[in-house]
Design an enzyme around this catalytic site. Structure first.
Site, mmCIF file in Angstrom:
data_model
loop_
_atom_site.group_PDB
_atom_site.id
_atom_site.type_symbol
_atom_site.label_atom_id
_atom_site.label_comp_id
_atom_site.label_asym_id
_atom_site.label_seq_id
_atom_site.Cartn_x
_atom_site.Cartn_y
_atom_site.Cartn_z
ATOM 1 N N GLY A 251 0.765 -1.241 0.000
ATOM 2 C CA GLY A 251 0.000 0.000 0.000
ATOM 3 C C GLY A 251 0.790 1.281 0.000
ATOM 4 O O GLY A 251 0.227 2.358 -0.235
ATOM 5 N N GLY A 291 3.602 -3.748 -3.744
ATOM 6 C CA GLY A 291 3.494 -3.882 -5.196
ATOM 7 C C GLY A 291 3.937 -2.578 -5.834
ATOM 8 O O GLY A 291 5.070 -2.424 -6.283
ATOM 9 N N ARG A 292 3.022 -1.604 -5.796
ATOM 10 C CA ARG A 292 3.254 -0.309 -6.453
ATOM 11 C C ARG A 292 4.611 0.302 -6.113
ATOM 12 O O ARG A 292 5.381 0.678 -6.997
ATOM 13 C CB ARG A 292 2.124 0.629 -6.013
ATOM 14 C CG ARG A 292 2.029 1.913 -6.768
ATOM 15 C CD ARG A 292 0.903 2.767 -6.197
ATOM 16 N NE ARG A 292 -0.405 2.169 -6.357
ATOM 17 C CZ ARG A 292 -1.166 2.263 -7.443
ATOM 18 N NH1 ARG A 292 -0.739 2.946 -8.493
ATOM 19 N NH2 ARG A 292 -2.357 1.681 -7.498
ATOM 20 N N CYS A 364 -11.058 5.737 -28.543
ATOM 21 C CA CYS A 364 -12.266 6.460 -28.971
ATOM 22 C C CYS A 364 -13.117 6.944 -27.812
ATOM 23 O O CYS A 364 -14.303 6.604 -27.741
ATOM 24 C CB CYS A 364 -13.093 5.560 -29.873
ATOM 25 S SG CYS A 364 -12.257 5.210 -31.398
ATOM 26 N N GLU A 365 -12.551 7.664 -26.891
ATOM 27 C CA GLU A 365 -13.378 8.344 -25.903
ATOM 28 C C GLU A 365 -12.630 9.533 -25.321
ATOM 29 O O GLU A 365 -11.394 9.519 -25.232
ATOM 30 C CB GLU A 365 -13.873 7.399 -24.813
ATOM 31 C CG GLU A 365 -12.835 6.700 -24.007
ATOM 32 C CD GLU A 365 -13.508 5.797 -22.965
ATOM 33 O OE1 GLU A 365 -13.633 6.257 -21.832
ATOM 34 O OE2 GLU A 365 -13.875 4.657 -23.296
HETATM 35 C C1 LIG Z 1 -3.847 -8.142 -0.668
HETATM 36 C C2 LIG Z 1 -2.967 -7.134 -1.304
HETATM 37 N N1 LIG Z 1 -1.688 -7.072 -0.912
HETATM 38 C C3 LIG Z 1 -0.838 -6.184 -1.493
HETATM 39 C C4 LIG Z 1 -1.265 -5.310 -2.452
HETATM 40 C C5 LIG Z 1 -0.280 -4.369 -3.030
HETATM 41 O O1 LIG Z 1 -0.604 -3.053 -2.833
HETATM 42 P P1 LIG Z 1 0.378 -1.943 -3.403
HETATM 43 O O2 LIG Z 1 0.575 -2.243 -4.838
HETATM 44 O O3 LIG Z 1 -0.339 -0.674 -3.187
HETATM 45 O O4 LIG Z 1 1.628 -2.029 -2.614
HETATM 46 C C6 LIG Z 1 -2.597 -5.339 -2.875
HETATM 47 C C7 LIG Z 1 -3.082 -4.409 -3.879
HETATM 48 O O5 LIG Z 1 -3.969 -3.626 -3.656
HETATM 49 C C8 LIG Z 1 -3.487 -6.278 -2.279
HETATM 50 O O6 LIG Z 1 -4.750 -6.348 -2.642
#
Ligand SMILES: Cc1ncc(COP(=O)(O)O)c(C=O)c1O
Length: 434
Positions: A251, A291-292, A364-365
């Site tokens: 997150g 992730g992000r 196309c939007e």
């Molecule tokens: C269960 C879970 N863990 C980890 C993540 C990774 O989140 P982020 O990409 O914001 O770090 C997500 C994505 O929303 C998720 O659903």
């Protein structure tokens, strides 16, 4: 800003703070990443293309690993939230970097295995897991299946033939400050069980013959730019009793624009582990699932300008139309994510030099707008535009709107570039039609 002032901006790293750490501009501001000139990459591999600094992925994984291990006295692990960039070369890179991964379907599980992850380093999520998802996870022998709801317990008990470790996903009741679509910790979240329901699930799991409850999982959302909500989530789940394992989710936000300043990995881990040390059992295992913030900055997208439309009034924006858009980057239309961009040949003073443009896609939007307002230095048809911070969720949600072909992924490292996912072809577009 004058041209000289702009040169200082590049030297002080404003644009390179958004691009991968290896990005540099030459004296004219012509950009390269990991020693590869972006305009030459465009000529060689075509556009649009996702350019990914391979070493930046590895370095960020190590940063997460070492920071968490140093901050928590018990065992730790970092699990790549693979939905953020699910292709086998990225799985392979993170498997080699020694971190684990999470998957959210049997498709992601197959890719993780192909990418070299040992099942013992994989955990499986899903709020609506299919029988196929559950069976595959059990057959493969993943480390943990994350129980999201009571139906998961029924289904796992139906299929399990031997002991399976599970974590229980809990809703902490925290509305993280982010876009609603990516906020997952509030009371009405579709993910996980409320604290009261969790008590019921815990009692059931403790009686289960095949399911071994190892710990608790919590994830409050994505692109969160402050740390206190993460600590609040830790405190909320600590009320459930003592467990061996706590997966504290992902997150942490990425920096997409010059005016955004997300906490560092050290700040984020510091906040999490301070909360953990006051409310979780000493010696428990702490996992994080980024992730992000793990992948966003490693990637950038290159586009070619196809059209320029000058505004009818002086207040209007110049419309710069490129050969991509919501087919390769849905973040803007789905979550209103704001990106920056620059001319790949002229990045000096990016963000401050040039005319005010609206960077629009070719779909196309009217909603297919990549950046509502960005200064671009003398954009012309045929020029290459580089958009930083596209490593997360852009490849993930790429689609074939208007039968556009999904872009390739090109890994760059030490001056070498190689295609690791090829561009889709016209034949690919029809390959499933019968
Ligand atoms: C269960 C879970 N863990 C980890 C993540 C990774 O989140 P982020 O990409 O914001 O770090 C997500 C994505 O929303 C998720 O659903």
């Amino acid at each position: 800003m004058t041209r000289d002032g702009a040169a200082e901006a590049v030297a002080s790293g404003q644009i390179s703070e958004l691009f991968p750490p290896s990005a540099v501009g030459d004296a004219d501001g012509r950009l390269s990443v990991a020693g590869c000139d972006l305009i030459e990459l465009a000529q060689r591999f075509g556009t649009p293309a996702y350019i990914v600094d391979e070493q930046a992925l590895t370095d960020r994984a190590h940063e997460y690993r070492t920071t968490l291990a140093a901050a928590w006295s018990g065992p730790t692990d970092v699990m790549f939230a693979s939905k953020s960039f699910p292709c086998t070369p990225v799985y392979r890179t993170f498997a080699a970097a020694g971190i684990g991964c999470d998957v959210a379907s049997c498709g992601e599980l197959a890719m993780a295995l192909r990418g070299g992850f040992d099942p013992s380093r994989i955990l499986v999520h899903g709020n609506a897991k299919s029988a196929e998802d559950v069976r595959t996870a059990l057959d493969v022998g993943v480390r943990w299946v994350v129980i999201d709801n009571l139906c998961d317990i029924d289904r796992l008990e139906q299929f399990a033939a031997q002991r399976q470790g599970v974590l229980l996903r809990v809703i902490p009741g925290i509305d993280a400050p982010t876009h609603d679509a990516i906020s997952t910790g509030g009371h009405d979240s579709k993910f996980g069980l409320s604290l009261a329901e969790a008590e019921v699930a815990i009692a059931r799991l403790r009686r289960s013959t095949y399911l071994r409850l190892d710990g608790i999982h919590v994830h409050i959302g994505s692109q969160i730019l402050e740390t206190p909500p993460f600590a609040a989530a830790v405190n909320a789940v600590s009320t459930l009793g003592e467990f061996e394992v706590y997966d504290l989710g992902g997150g942490l936000g990425a920096r997409y624009t010059y005016d955004e300043h997300p906490p560092s990995v050290a700040d984020y881990i510091g906040e999490l582990t301070r909360a953990a040390s006051t409310s979780l059992p000493t010696g428990s295992t702490v996992l994080v699932e980024p992730g992000r913030s793990l992948v966003a900055r490693a990637g950038c997208t290159i586009y070619e300008v196809q059209t320029i439309k000058r505004p009818a009034s002086p207040e209007g924006h110049t419309l710069v139309g490129v050969n991509g858009g919501m087919g390769d980057n849905l973040e803007v239309s789905l979550y209103g994510t704001r990106f920056e961009a620059t001319m790949a040949a002229r990045s000096l003073g990016a963000g401050t030099v040039g005319e005010r443009c609206r960077l629009v896609g070719h779909h196309c939007e009217s909603g297919d707008c990549l950046i509502d307002s960005v200064r671009l230095d003398s954009p012309g048809v045929g020029d290459i535009v580089a958009m930083p911070t596209t490593g997360a969720y852009c490849y993930t949600m790429a689609n074939n709107y208007n039968a556009s072909r999904r872009p390739p992924v090109v890994f760059v490292r030490d001056g070498d570039a190689r295609v690791v996912v090829r561009r889709e072809t016209i034949d690919d577009l029809m390959a499933r039609d019968v």
